[in-house]
Design a protein around this motif. Sequence first.
Motif, PDB file in Angstrom:
ATOM      1  N   THR A 279       0.852  -1.177   0.000  1.00 24.98           N
ATOM      2  CA  THR A 279       0.000   0.000   0.000  1.00 24.98           C
ATOM      3  C   THR A 279       0.892   1.232   0.000  1.00 24.98           C
ATOM      4  N   PRO A 280       0.490   2.292  -0.697  1.00 28.33           N
ATOM      5  CA  PRO A 280       1.299   3.520  -0.690  1.00 28.33           C
ATOM      6  C   PRO A 280       1.140   4.318   0.594  1.00 28.33           C
ATOM      7  N   ILE A 281       0.227   3.882   1.461  1.00 27.38           N
ATOM      8  CA  ILE A 281      -0.069   4.632   2.680  1.00 27.38           C
ATOM      9  C   ILE A 281       0.882   4.222   3.795  1.00 27.38           C
ATOM     10  N   SER A 282       1.477   5.210   4.448  1.00 31.03           N
ATOM     11  CA  SER A 282       2.366   4.949   5.580  1.00 31.03           C
ATOM     12  C   SER A 282       2.380   6.187   6.471  1.00 31.03           C
ATOM     13  N   LYS A 283       2.960   6.053   7.650  1.00 31.22           N
ATOM     14  CA  LYS A 283       3.068   7.188   8.563  1.00 31.22           C
ATOM     15  C   LYS A 283       3.852   8.329   7.916  1.00 31.22           C
ATOM     16  N   ALA A 284       4.938   7.976   7.229  1.00 28.62           N
ATOM     17  CA  ALA A 284       5.764   9.018   6.597  1.00 28.62           C
ATOM     18  C   ALA A 284       5.014   9.711   5.468  1.00 28.62           C
ATOM     19  N   ASN A 285       4.328   8.922   4.626  1.00 31.10           N
ATOM     20  CA  ASN A 285       3.631   9.508   3.473  1.00 31.10           C
ATOM     21  C   ASN A 285       2.476  10.404   3.891  1.00 31.10           C
ATOM     22  N   THR A 286       1.694   9.973   4.887  1.00 31.80           N
ATOM     23  CA  THR A 286       0.592  10.824   5.336  1.00 31.80           C
ATOM     24  C   THR A 286       1.116  12.011   6.149  1.00 31.80           C
ATOM     25  N   GLY A 287       2.241  11.806   6.827  1.00 33.49           N
ATOM     26  CA  GLY A 287       2.857  12.932   7.534  1.00 33.49           C
ATOM     27  C   GLY A 287       3.242  14.045   6.581  1.00 33.49           C
ATOM     28  N   ALA A 288       3.685  13.660   5.370  1.00 30.36           N
ATOM     29  CA  ALA A 288       4.060  14.666   4.368  1.00 30.36           C
ATOM     30  C   ALA A 288       2.865  15.484   3.899  1.00 30.36           C
ATOM     31  N   LEU A 289       1.653  14.928   4.032  1.00 32.99           N
ATOM     32  CA  LEU A 289       0.445  15.646   3.629  1.00 32.99           C
ATOM     33  C   LEU A 289       0.009  16.680   4.659  1.00 32.99           C
ATOM     34  N   CYS A 290       0.661  16.660   5.809  1.00 34.85           N
ATOM     35  CA  CYS A 290       0.262  17.554   6.905  1.00 34.85           C
ATOM     36  C   CYS A 290       1.233  18.699   7.126  1.00 34.85           C
ATOM     37  N   ILE A 291       2.258  18.786   6.277  1.00 37.26           N
ATOM     38  CA  ILE A 291       3.243  19.857   6.410  1.00 37.26           C
ATOM     39  C   ILE A 291       3.168  20.791   5.200  1.00 37.26           C
ATOM     40  N   ASN A 292       3.754  21.964   5.347  1.00 39.00           N
ATOM     41  CA  ASN A 292       3.898  22.890   4.219  1.00 39.00           C
ATOM     42  C   ASN A 292       5.271  22.660   3.606  1.00 39.00           C
ATOM     43  N   ASN A 293       5.267  21.915   2.516  1.00 40.97           N
ATOM     44  CA  ASN A 293       6.487  21.434   1.874  1.00 40.97           C
ATOM     45  C   ASN A 293       6.900  22.431   0.784  1.00 40.97           C
ATOM     46  N   PHE A 294       7.435  23.596   1.223  1.00 42.12           N
ATOM     47  CA  PHE A 294       7.634  24.743   0.343  1.00 42.12           C
ATOM     48  C   PHE A 294       9.113  24.976   0.034  1.00 42.12           C
ATOM     49  N   TYR A 295       9.358  25.468  -1.211  1.00 40.35           N
ATOM     50  CA  TYR A 295      10.727  25.663  -1.675  1.00 40.35           C
ATOM     51  C   TYR A 295      10.877  26.966  -2.476  1.00 40.35           C
ATOM     52  N   SER A 296      12.121  27.394  -2.593  1.00 38.59           N
ATOM     53  CA  SER A 296      12.491  28.568  -3.388  1.00 38.59           C
ATOM     54  C   SER A 296      13.093  28.141  -4.722  1.00 38.59           C
ATOM     55  N   ASN A 297      12.873  28.956  -5.763  1.00 32.77           N
ATOM     56  CA  ASN A 297      13.477  28.681  -7.074  1.00 32.77           C
ATOM     57  C   ASN A 297      14.496  29.744  -7.475  1.00 32.77           C
ATOM     58  N   SER A 298      14.955  30.532  -6.508  1.00 35.50           N
ATOM     59  CA  SER A 298      15.798  31.691  -6.847  1.00 35.50           C
ATOM     60  C   SER A 298      17.109  31.276  -7.507  1.00 35.50           C
ATOM     61  N   LYS A 299      17.708  30.165  -7.088  1.00 33.49           N
ATOM     62  CA  LYS A 299      18.982  29.743  -7.681  1.00 33.49           C
ATOM     63  C   LYS A 299      18.796  29.352  -9.142  1.00 33.49           C
ATOM     64  N   ALA A 300      17.704  28.638  -9.441  1.00 35.10           N
ATOM     65  CA  ALA A 300      17.442  28.247 -10.832  1.00 35.10           C
ATOM     66  C   ALA A 300      17.185  29.464 -11.704  1.00 35.10           C
ATOM     67  N   GLN A 301      16.502  30.461 -11.159  1.00 33.34           N
ATOM     68  CA  GLN A 301      16.227  31.668 -11.940  1.00 33.34           C
ATOM     69  C   GLN A 301      17.510  32.427 -12.263  1.00 33.34           C
ATOM     70  N   THR A 302      18.396  32.550 -11.289  1.00 30.68           N
ATOM     71  CA  THR A 302      19.582  33.379 -11.498  1.00 30.68           C
ATOM     72  C   THR A 302      20.705  32.650 -12.234  1.00 30.68           C
ATOM     73  N   GLN A 303      20.886  31.351 -11.952  1.00 31.70           N
ATOM     74  CA  GLN A 303      22.058  30.656 -12.498  1.00 31.70           C
ATOM     75  C   GLN A 303      21.804  29.912 -13.800  1.00 31.70           C
ATOM     76  N   ILE A 304      20.592  29.380 -13.992  1.00 34.57           N
ATOM     77  CA  ILE A 304      20.331  28.685 -15.265  1.00 34.57           C
ATOM     78  C   ILE A 304      19.258  29.418 -16.077  1.00 34.57           C
ATOM     79  N   HIS A 305      18.956  30.654 -15.663  1.00 35.51           N
ATOM     80  CA  HIS A 305      18.112  31.566 -16.456  1.00 35.51           C
ATOM     81  C   HIS A 305      16.737  30.970 -16.769  1.00 35.51           C
ATOM     82  N   LEU A 306      16.137  30.366 -15.753  1.00 26.59           N
ATOM     83  CA  LEU A 306      14.854  29.700 -15.949  1.00 26.59           C
ATOM     84  C   LEU A 306      13.706  30.581 -15.469  1.00 26.59           C
ATOM     85  N   THR A 307      12.701  30.714 -16.319  1.00 21.28           N
ATOM     86  CA  THR A 307      11.473  31.415 -15.939  1.00 21.28           C
ATOM     87  C   THR A 307      10.362  30.377 -15.789  1.00 21.28           C
TER      88      THR A 307
END
Length: 332
Positions: A279-307
């Motif tokens: 089953t794909p369901i586990s404590k770790a997988n459902t725990g990930a659904l309860c957090i704000n899993n947020f990231y920055s893209n600033s390095k990709a924008q500045t160094q590899i010129h990605l929009t």
Amino acid sequence: MISKSKVLVTGANGLLGTNTVLDLIKQGFLVRAFIRHKRYISRFNHSNVEFCIGNIVNIETLERAMLGCHYVIHIAALIDPKHLDYDEFELVNVTGTKNVIQVAKNLGIKKVIYVSTANAFGFGSKCDLGNEQKPIRPPFNKMPYAMSKLMGQEFVLSQSHEIDITVVNPTFMIGAYDSKPSSGRIILSCLRSRVVFCPPGGKNFVCVTDVSKGIINAMKFGKRGEAYLLANENLSFFEFYKKVRFHSKKSFLIVRLPKWVVLAVGYIGSALRTLGIKTPISKANTGALCINNFYSNSKAQTQIHLTFNPIDIGIQEALAWFSEKNWKNGGI
């Protein structure tokens, strides 16, 4: 870089692989698509695409596939959370990756792009976004997939003194050509249901076409031995579901689930897994659904010129593709 260079793409049949092959064709590259089964050949019909059937755990098929290529984009990975044994993930995502790098070094490949996962880095909140400097955080350090990709990432970066390697780390990709489907299941759940249960957390969403562009930009501009988060919009699951409802014009009810309910389901899933039930369901997988899993893209924008495009575009493209393939009613 010469556009007529030949590029090997492993995992060419998946959501990201398909989009990457199509973008490479548009930019004039010659593509060798490395796939595991003949049935995937019909996905591409272009004179600049040739196919090689094999498996990254098999050195001989990798050598045949890579011979004559200038660049390698390594996407192939085991991602299915139903697998219970870490060794299964390690075989493909670590040993298979080591095979790719070894063959690339032996054949003098100019550059390798290794596609990892954003969760190899620590996530953050909207006030303190995750970035390429933050180490992996729970619950992802308990997930076999994330840990195996981190091990693969650490290995390839350790080889960057011998071969030009750049790593890209996509977040949750949305778009067309999701034929398994993979991440698009979150959209299909909305199309097939009148009630959608929404976990309390959130994650970073990115258009798969932006990730494929990011891979090609990393080939052109990525620094040797560096990793780049390919991330875009940080949204709660509720905000994302509302976008799907708006673009699909389907009036499904979004029911917010309390954290304790989601975690309780995870404990049940983990108990089933200890009994050998896949089953794909586990404590770790459902725990990930309860957090704000947020990231920055600033390095990709500045160094590899990605929009980046709004995730609304990825949602629209996914909806149009699923509609074309009649996935709402179970697929073609």
